[in-house]
Design an enzyme around this catalytic site. Structure first.
Site, PDB file in Angstrom:
ATOM      1  CE  LYS A   1      -3.994  10.612   2.617  1.00  0.00           C
ATOM      2  NZ  LYS A   1      -4.796   9.974   1.550  1.00  0.00           N
TER       3      LYS A   1
ATOM      4  CB  THR B   1     -10.691   4.458  -2.113  1.00  0.00           C
ATOM      5  OG1 THR B   1     -10.419   4.822  -0.744  1.00  0.00           O
ATOM      6  CG2 THR B   1      -9.916   3.218  -2.490  1.00  0.00           C
TER       7      THR B   1
ATOM      8  CE  LYS C   1     -14.517   6.126  -0.068  1.00  0.00           C
ATOM      9  NZ  LYS C   1     -13.880   6.541   1.190  1.00  0.00           N
TER      10      LYS C   1
ATOM     11  CG  HIS D   1      -2.141  -0.818   1.071  1.00  0.00           C
ATOM     12  ND1 HIS D   1      -3.304  -0.364   0.485  1.00  0.00           N
ATOM     13  CD2 HIS D   1      -2.375  -2.100   1.413  1.00  0.00           C
ATOM     14  CE1 HIS D   1      -4.203  -1.335   0.494  1.00  0.00           C
ATOM     15  NE2 HIS D   1      -3.663  -2.400   1.052  1.00  0.00           N
TER      16      HIS D   1
ATOM     17  CE  LYS E   1      -7.591  13.577  -0.475  1.00  0.00           C
ATOM     18  NZ  LYS E   1      -7.631  12.297  -1.170  1.00  0.00           N
ATOM     19  NE  ARG E   2      -5.316   9.681   9.427  1.00  0.00           N
ATOM     20  CZ  ARG E   2      -5.291   9.184  10.648  1.00  0.00           C
ATOM     21  NH1 ARG E   2      -6.396   8.672  11.193  1.00  0.00           N
ATOM     22  NH2 ARG E   2      -4.179   9.190  11.361  1.00  0.00           N
TER      23      ARG E   2
HETATM   24  C1  LIG Z   1     -12.605   6.659   1.498  1.00  0.00           C
HETATM   25  C2  LIG Z   1     -12.169   7.058   2.828  1.00  0.00           C
HETATM   26  C3  LIG Z   1     -10.828   7.345   3.067  1.00  0.00           C
HETATM   27  C4  LIG Z   1      -9.783   7.302   1.981  1.00  0.00           C
HETATM   28  O1  LIG Z   1      -9.735   8.557   1.346  1.00  0.00           O
HETATM   29  P1  LIG Z   1      -8.526   8.979   0.401  1.00  0.00           P
HETATM   30  O2  LIG Z   1      -8.999  10.258  -0.191  1.00  0.00           O
HETATM   31  O3  LIG Z   1      -8.398   7.904  -0.628  1.00  0.00           O
HETATM   32  O4  LIG Z   1      -7.330   9.129   1.241  1.00  0.00           O
HETATM   33  C5  LIG Z   1     -10.452   7.734   4.335  1.00  0.00           C
HETATM   34  N1  LIG Z   1     -11.351   7.827   5.333  1.00  0.00           N
HETATM   35  C6  LIG Z   1     -12.653   7.575   5.128  1.00  0.00           C
HETATM   36  C7  LIG Z   1     -13.603   7.729   6.261  1.00  0.00           C
HETATM   37  C8  LIG Z   1     -13.110   7.183   3.886  1.00  0.00           C
HETATM   38  O5  LIG Z   1     -14.408   6.925   3.710  1.00  0.00           O
END
Ligand SMILES: *Cc1c(COP(=O)(O)O)cnc(C)c1O
Length: 826
Positions: A570, A672, A676, A373, A564-565
């Site tokens: 990022k 991911t 979404k 990952h 995101k985190r």
């Molecule tokens: C999808 C998701 C992530 C991953 O988000 P990225 O933008 O790919 O880092 C992290 N936390 C939650 C709660 C998510 O639903």
């Protein structure tokens, strides 16, 4: 171009009468659960009681399918998949289950008859936040897809008593509070007292019988902890199949030292218990201390050993010997956290089942597979030989033997260059000796995969370049995916309803027909409905944000979403600096029109990650200044929504117009969140990183806003230790933004607060924030321009929804099933 869909979905007569029957039956079941299980009177029942009663009533349906599924699998002796992950970011399960069983409307009707609103119960369910972010959410999406595709599978993880911390924002700073998802019980789980295992730690190894080559190793652990399984059934789409997510809870073998207790030493009497149970106490202990690191390794071995003991025992019970394990079981290691599985399976085979080393190695390599990952060196797991040897002495011996044989083999192939041997060795020799867990997982697996095309390509060129050359392990790509059940059908009901009207119910079974809406991306009636669905979602998010932060926003503004985190790679900082520049632009031209924008941020920072926490404070400081500046009006608002979670994402994602996917190229393995948001029609502003590249291929490069350096360009600049000062000097806008940080414009109470951020950029721009700033600014202005041409905006948005069917985790899981696990799917 595909033909225009004209058939509207007509519900079948039978489905209407089914619904009425389901509704009546559910209503009765809910009442019975409330009465007999919760012992509550209807008039005194709280929302939480109703939620529990509903979950229990729905759960009965799940159990019926579960039992049938288990019978079928046992009879047909099907190969099973075991997905080992130290994180499962599941979120809430009620709507997942109702959606998959097609019982949402029946439950809504049943509850209405009782004077209760289903949507009021949604909030009563705590998020099962047994993960930090993308990796754990991927595991949860995979569980849904494996059930949807009728793959006999177990998810294996840890039942953390406290999941990911609750984030509060106090005076702009993140504060972490313990999370407490089990406090009011968990209606979805089943403790399985009959399947507990002993997990050993420490102690010594002795050899008995035979000579050096044939002696049997016996490990005498100094400490034993019990692993107790709790099963959560995961119901697949249309209720065809149910798999279990088996989470292990740690218990002390002896709950209390009675002698000590009777001496009055009440704390000492339970000390061993506290030590054992700490293993499943919290998700990701702070590993900046040696104690934290040791606890983390204990967690990893704990759940890996329990899972392997469980699956080998199941195999032996069904087939007599572990000889045939690779034919009947495929194990997937989600990242290196369960990589100790390589040594543990060897130990079980050699020490406990008397297999020869060679035979055991063939079985191990035929059973295990590993998903990488990350490429970031600081995120590649290693354990010091000292710690691993102290906690798992037998495993360290096994690892040394694997390594010795591996280096011998490499030598026999004529590869003797010491630099190459050092790079493929399981032991990192520079500095304190460490075991490289990614190398161990690689060697012990049949297949290793990356999670996007770019990521896999970079794995081949960098971390695994030499290993791939010197071993037979296959290195393949499996681009991540997301379950559309949660991220479209549940999260975005207005859009789902529109799509069902246009495409028919078949769209729910096979989202590939989403392609067909390309043909109507310009049809005014469709566009208008699509736009209105988004507006509905934005109005809902505006309410949520106002409740959480007090900031009022106009749902007609452009919702620019960065969720995101919080991590430097990022690049929330890049977005924050662009926000400052935009603010300065508005202030210097107060009479000029500007596209009204709401900058929406959400995300948690690791508790020990000071820089990330400072970035949260910066965003909140900017929000404070911008939102209270009367000159700005509605042209710009900044909102940091606290406590990002799966449930919060379900509210934000369908309300996004613009999706920020701006990681430093080469650093985001896949992402991911990007999928979404694109599925829900947000237009991506992003770098050529991770799955962004594939998204731009599938939705069309004209339908995404790509900017910035490519991965090779970044690698080049990183090698040269790029000082950001050069880029700052070349960009008056960035210079002005940084000057305002320097001057304390956003931190009047502490003017020096952001000096470290500015200094870091000037010195070494590792994340290319300064280097990419101008390209990002220009692309944001192109976004403004596009927003002002609504026909183009909405066509692009619709084409994003139309083009993202490939990012369904059903597609990803079909690929794993075909290429790695060798199991059939429906
Ligand atoms: C999808 C998701 C992530 C991953 O988000 P990225 O933008 O790919 O880092 C992290 N936390 C939650 C709660 C998510 O639903």
């Amino acid at each position: 171009m595909t033909s225009m869909p004209t058939v509207k979905h007509k519900p079948h007569i039978s489905s209407i009468s089914d619904r009425a029957a389901n509704e009546a039956q559910l209503r009765e079941a809910i009442q019975a659960k409330l009465h007999y299980v919760l012992g509550k009177n209807r008039d005194r029942a709280s929302h939480h009681d109703w939620y529990c009663a509903t979950a229990l009533a729905v759960r009965d349906h799940v159990i019926d399918i579960w039992m049938k599924t288990d019978e079928r699998i046992a009879k047909q002796e099907k190969k099973r998949v075991y997905y080992l992950s130290i994180e499962f970011l599941i979120g809430r399960l009620l709507f997942d289950t109702l959606t998959n069983l097609r019982l949402v409307d029946a439950a809504r009707g049943a509850l209405r008859g009782l004077g209760v609103e289903l949507d009021d119960l949604r909030r009563c369910e705590p998020d099962a936040a047994l993960g930090n972010g993308g990796l754990g959410r991927l595991a949860a999406c995979f569980m849904d897809s494996m059930s949807a595709l009728s793959i006999p599978a177990f998810g294996y993880g840890i039942r953390y008593e406290n999941g990911l911390f609750e984030q509060r924002i106090v005076d702009g700073w993140q504060q972490e509070l313990p999370e407490d998802w089990l406090a009011r019980g968990n209606p979805w789980e089943f403790p399985r007292a009959n399947a507990e295992y002993s997990i050993g730690f420490g102690g010594s190894v002795e050899y008995v019988g035979g000579d050096d080559a044939t002696a049997r190793a016996i490990w005498y652990p100094a400490e034993t902890v019990l692993a107790l399984p709790y099963d959560t059934p995961i119901a697949g789409w249309r209720g065809r199949h149910v798999n279990a997510l088996r989470l292990w809870s740690a218990r002390a073998a002896h709950p209390v030292q009675l002698a000590a207790f009777n001496q009055g030493d009440y704390v000492g009497a339970v000390a061993a218990r506290a030590r054992a149970e700490a293993i499943s106490r919290v998700l990701y202990p702070n590993d900046s201390t040696p104690e934290g690191q040791e606890l983390r390794l204990r967690q990893e071995y704990f759940f890996t050993s329990a899972s392997l003991q469980d699956l080998t025992q199941r195999h032996v019970a069904a087939f007599g010997s572990l000889e045939t394990l690779p034919d009947q079981a495929a194990v997937q290691l989600n990242d290196t956290h369960p990589a100790i599985a390589v040594a543990e399976l060897m130990r079980i085979l050699v020490d406990e089942h008397d297999f020869s080393w060679e035979k055991a190695w063939t079985i191990t390599k035929g059973t295990l597979n590993y998903t990488n990952h990350t490429l970031l060196p600081e995120a590649l797991e290693t354990w010091t030989v000292e710690l691993l040897g102290r906690l798992l002495p037998r495993h360290l011996q096994i690892i040394y033997l694997i390594n010795w044989l591996h280096l011998q083999e490499t030598g026999k192939r004529g590869l003797t260059d010491p630099t190459l041997l050092a790079s493929v060795s399981l032991i990192q020799e520079s500095g304190e000796k460490r075991v490289r867990m990614a190398h161990l997982a690689f060697l012990g697996s049949a297949s290793v995969n990356g999670v996007s095309a770019l990521h896999t390509d970079l794995l081949r060129k960098t971390v695994f370049h030499d290993l791939a050359e010197t071993t037979p392990t296959r290195l393949v790509n499996k681009t991540n995916g997301i379950t559309f059940r949660r991220w479209l059908y549940e999260a975005n009901q207005p859009l789902t309803q529109l799509l069902v009207e246009r495409l028919g119910e078949r769209f729910l079974d096979d989202p590939r027909c989403l392609e067909e809406i390309r043909g109507i991306a310009d049809e005014p009636g469709f566009v208008e409905h699509y736009r209105r669905a988004r507006l509905t979602n934005k109005a809902r998010l505006a309410t949520v944000m106002q409740q959480a932060t007090g900031v009022r926003v106009d749902p007609h503004a452009l919702f620019d979403v960065h969720i995101k985190r919080i991590h430097e790679y990022k690049r929330q900082l890049l977005n924050a600096l662009e926000t400052i520049a935009l603010y300065q632009e508005i202030r210097s031209h107060p009479d000029r029109d500007a596209v009204p924008r709401v900058k929406i941020f959400a995300g948690k920072a690791a508790a020990s990650y000071d820089r990330a926490k400072l970035i949260i404070k910066l965003i909140n400081d900017i929000a404070h200044v911008v939102n209270n500046d009367p000159l700005v009006k509605d042209r710009l608002k900044v909102v940091f929504v606290p406590n990002y979670s799966a449930s919060l994402a379900e509210v934000i994602v369908p309300a996004a117009d613009l999706s920020e996917q701006i990681s430093t190229a080469g650093m985001e393995a896949s992402g991911t969140g990007n999928m979404k948001l694109a599925l829900n029609g947000a237009i991506t502003i992003g770098t050529l990183d991770g799955a962004n590249i594939e998204i731009s291929e599938y939705v069309g490069i004209d339908n995404v806003m790509i900017f910035g350096m490519t991965a090779p360009e970044v690698a080049e600049k990183v090698r040269a230790h790029f000082p950001g000062q050069q880029a700052i000097d070349a960009s008056p806008r960035l210079k002005a933004a940084l000057a305002s940080l320097e001057s304390g414009m956003f931190s009047a109470d502490d003017p020096a607060r952001y000096h470290p951020i500015v200094r870091a950029l000037e010195d070494y721009d590792r994340y290319m924030v300064a280097a990419d700033f101008d390209a990002y600014w220009d692309t944001q202005r192109a976004v403004d321009h596009l927003w002002q041409t609504p026909a183009d905006w909405w066509r692009m948005s619709i084409l994003n929804t139309a083009g993202t069917a490939w990012f369904s985790s059903d597609r990803t899981i079909r690929e794993y099933a075909r290429d790695i696990w060798h199991v059939p799917t429906t």
